[in-house]
Write an enzyme that holds these catalytic residues in place. Structure first.
Site, PDB file in Angstrom:
ATOM      1  CD  GLU A 183      61.945  13.072  62.753  1.00 10.18           C
ATOM      2  OE1 GLU A 183      62.608  14.037  62.331  1.00 10.18           O
ATOM      3  OE2 GLU A 183      62.246  11.890  62.526  1.00 10.18           O
ATOM      4  CB  CYS A 206      58.967  22.440  60.155  1.00 14.82           C
ATOM      5  SG  CYS A 206      58.802  21.263  58.815  1.00 14.82           S
ATOM      6  CB  CYS A 228      54.935  10.457  52.696  1.00 15.77           C
ATOM      7  SG  CYS A 228      54.485  11.525  51.318  1.00 15.77           S
ATOM      8  CB  CYS A 287      59.921  12.394  46.513  1.00 17.89           C
ATOM      9  SG  CYS A 287      58.385  13.281  46.194  1.00 17.89           S
ATOM     10  CB  CYS A 291      61.666  12.511  50.219  1.00 16.35           C
ATOM     11  SG  CYS A 291      60.778  12.865  51.743  1.00 16.35           S
ATOM     12  CB  CYS A 305      66.970  15.225  55.790  1.00 16.40           C
ATOM     13  SG  CYS A 305      68.289  14.094  55.730  1.00 16.40           S
TER      14      CYS A 305
HETATM   15  N1  SAH Z   1      54.936  16.492  50.737  1.00 17.90           N
HETATM   16  C1  SAH Z   1      55.150  17.893  50.681  1.00 17.90           C
HETATM   17  C2  SAH Z   1      55.652  18.503  51.964  1.00 17.90           C
HETATM   18  C3  SAH Z   1      56.798  17.858  52.688  1.00 17.90           C
HETATM   19  S1  SAH Z   1      58.362  17.988  52.022  1.00 17.90           S
HETATM   20  C4  SAH Z   1      56.056  18.239  49.513  1.00 17.90           C
HETATM   21  O1  SAH Z   1      56.491  17.351  48.830  1.00 17.90           O
HETATM   22  O2  SAH Z   1      56.242  19.414  49.255  1.00 17.90           O
HETATM   23  C5  SAH Z   1      59.125  19.497  52.327  1.00 17.90           C
HETATM   24  C6  SAH Z   1      60.174  19.759  51.262  1.00 17.90           C
HETATM   25  O3  SAH Z   1      61.410  19.036  51.506  1.00 17.90           O
HETATM   26  C7  SAH Z   1      59.726  19.337  49.871  1.00 17.90           C
HETATM   27  O4  SAH Z   1      60.075  20.329  48.950  1.00 17.90           O
HETATM   28  C8  SAH Z   1      60.522  18.080  49.649  1.00 17.90           C
HETATM   29  O5  SAH Z   1      60.609  17.751  48.295  1.00 17.90           O
HETATM   30  C9  SAH Z   1      61.836  18.455  50.291  1.00 17.90           C
HETATM   31  N2  SAH Z   1      62.738  17.325  50.554  1.00 17.90           N
HETATM   32  C10 SAH Z   1      62.449  16.049  50.832  1.00 17.90           C
HETATM   33  N3  SAH Z   1      63.549  15.316  50.990  1.00 17.90           N
HETATM   34  C11 SAH Z   1      64.585  16.150  50.821  1.00 17.90           C
HETATM   35  C12 SAH Z   1      65.992  15.990  50.866  1.00 17.90           C
HETATM   36  N4  SAH Z   1      66.548  14.814  51.105  1.00 17.90           N
HETATM   37  N5  SAH Z   1      66.734  17.088  50.649  1.00 17.90           N
HETATM   38  C13 SAH Z   1      66.170  18.292  50.412  1.00 17.90           C
HETATM   39  N6  SAH Z   1      64.868  18.503  50.352  1.00 17.90           N
HETATM   40  C14 SAH Z   1      64.066  17.440  50.553  1.00 17.90           C
END
Ligand code: SAH
Length: 350
Positions: free
Chosen positions: A91, A104, A111, A115, A118, A332
Site C-alpha cells: 500500500e 508514504c 514486517c 509492534c 501495528c 492504518c
Molecule cells: N517500521 C518503521 C516504519 C513504519 S511505521 C517504524 O516502526 O517506524 C510508521 C509509523 O506508524 C511508526 O511510528 C509506527 O510505530 C506507527 N504505527 C504503526 N501502527 C500504528 C497504529 N495502529 N496507530 C498509530 N501509529 C501506528
C-alpha cells in the site's frame, strides 16, 4: 534477473557498455526510467529497437499495478493497493499539503518487528522490496495522478532499516539529479529503532529526516508494545539518536502513538521530557489507530492536550499528527486484509 529500475546510473552504464552500447546511451535509458518514468522499454523512442528488445528480454522491470484506489472526499488523500509482479500486495498513500504532494511508501511486504499496536506485524514478514519496487510506488502514483510528488515518507509497511541496502539505493536513485532529483531534505525515514543500522545511516551523512518510533517513555512500557525494545534498550537507542543528531545536524523526529491507559499519563510525559532533554529533537504525537485484532484505544483529546502541556513546560518541541483520509482508512488501512490469502500487513501512514 537484474531489475532495470533498481540499477544506479553507474550500474546501468556498466551493463549497457558490456552490451556494446555507447556511453551516452546510459544517460538516455536512465532518463527514460527515472525522469520520464517510462512504464516499459517500448516507450524509449530514442533508443534503438534492438536495445529495447534486449532490455525487455534480459532484464526485469519493477512495476506496481493499481489494484484498488481510494480517494478521500474530505482532503483528496489517495490510497493505493498495488500489486507487485509476484502477486504480493503493498500500500501507498498520497497526501496533499500546502507545500505539495507527499507519498508514504512501503519498504517491505509485511514486517518482522511485531509492534503490538501495528497491523503489519500480525501476519509477519514476506520479503524485502527492491529499490525499483519502492520507486515504482512513486512513479505509478505520479503517472496516475498527473502530479509531481515532492516529498516522501518511508512510513508504510515494513522496517526500512531492515532492508538497508535496497533503501539506500532507492534514496540515491530518487535524489539523482538525472532522474527525479528530489531533495534529501524532503525525505523522512521512520525506524522502530534498529540501533546498529541507525549508526550505519549516520555514517552516510544524508540530509534526510530520521523519525524514530519511540511510543514509550521507558523500557518497561516500550518492551510491552515493541519487541525491538528488548534487543536495544532506550538508553542505547537514545544515545544512537544523539550521535545521529550531532553528526548530521538534523533534528530527530520521535513518533509517539498515544494509547489510552498505556503510555499517555502526565507521568509518562514527564519521564519522556526528562529523557529527551537537551536533544535536537521533536515529538510527534499520533492518536493510535485502532487495529481490529488488538484492543488498544486512542487517548482522548483532553489527555493529549495535557500530555502536550507537560512536554511544552519542559521546552520539548511537540506536534500532533493531523489525520488525513479518515474516510478511506488511510492511516492504518486494512486494505490488504480483504484481498485474498496473502499477508495482512497494513499501512500506517505518516
Ligand atoms: N517500521 C518503521 C516504519 C513504519 S511505521 C517504524 O516502526 O517506524 C510508521 C509509523 O506508524 C511508526 O511510528 C509506527 O510505530 C506507527 N504505527 C504503526 N501502527 C500504528 C497504529 N495502529 N496507530 C498509530 N501509529 C501506528
Amino acid at each position: 534477473m537484474n531489475d532495470l529500475l533498481s540499477m544506479t546510473f553507474s550500474q546501468l552504464e556498466a551493463e549497457l557498455l558490456s552490451m556494446g552500447e555507447k556511453k551516452y546511451v546510459a544517460g538516455q535509458v536512465f532518463s527514460w526510467l527515472h525522469e520520464k518514468q517510462a512504464a516499459s522499454p517500448d516507450e524509449m523512442t530514442n533508443v534503438s529497437k534492438n536495445l529495447r528488445e534486449k532490455l525487455k528480454n534480459f532484464y526485469s522491470f519493477s512495476s506496481c499495478t493499481i489494484e484498488k484506489k481510494l480517494v478521500s472526499v474530505y482532503d483528496n488523500t489517495v490510497k493505493y493497493l498495488f500489486r507487485l509482479q509476484d502477486g504480493e500486495r503493498i500500500e501507498s498513500v498520497v497526501m496533499q499539503y500546502k507545500y505539495g504532494h507527499t507519498i508514504c511508501v512501503s519498504s517491505q511486504v509485511g514486517c518482522k518487528m511485531g509492534c503490538t499496536f501495528c497491523a503489519s506485524g500480525i501476519a509477519g514478514f514476506v520479503r524485502n522490496l527492491l529499490p525499483g519496487e519502492i520507486l515504482a510506488q512513486l512513479y505509478t502514483a505520479q503517472r496516475d495522478l498527473g502530479v509531481s510528488i515532492s516529498h516522501i515518507v518511508m512510513m508504510g509497511v515494513g522496517e526500512p532499516l531492515d532492508n538497508f541496502d535496497n533503501v539506500m539505493t532507492f534514496l540515491s536513485l530518487v535524489t539523482d539529479a538525472r532522474g527525479q532529483n528530489l531533495s534529501m531534505r524532503n525525505i523522512s525515514l521512520s525506524t522502530c529503532g534498529v540501533v546498529p543500522m541507525i549508526d550505519r545511516l549516520r555514517e552516510q551523512k544524508l540530509q534526510l529526516t530520521l523519525s524514530v518510533s519511540l511510543h514509550a517513555p521507558n523500557d518497561a512500557i516500550r518492551q510491552q508494545t515493541m519487541p525491538v525494545a528488548r534487543r536495544w534498550d532506550m538508553d542505547t537507542l537514545l544515545n544512537a539518536c544523539r550521535r545521529y543528531a550531532d553528526d548530521t545536524g538534523r533534528r530527530i523526529s520521535f513518533e509517539y502513538a498515544m494509547i489510552a491507559g498505556v503510555n499517555d499519563s502526565d507521568a509518562c510525559a514527564e519521564e519522556l521530557a526528562n529523557r529527551l532533554k537537551g536533544m535536537l529533537c521533536h515529538v510527534n504525537l499520533i492518536p493510535v489507530n485502532a487495529v481490529k485484532e488488538r484492543d488498544y484505544a486512542r487517548s482522548s483529546d483532553r489527555r493529549i492536550r495535557s500530555f502536550i502541556a507537560v512536554l511544552e513546560k519542559h521546552k520539548i518541541n511537540v506536534t500532533v499528527r493531523r489525520t488525513l483520509g479518515s474516510d478511506i482508512n488511510a492511516s492504518c488501512g486494512q486494505l490488504r486484509r480483504g484481498e485474498g490469502p496473502q499477508t495482512n500487513a497494513s499501512l500506517h501512514k505518516g
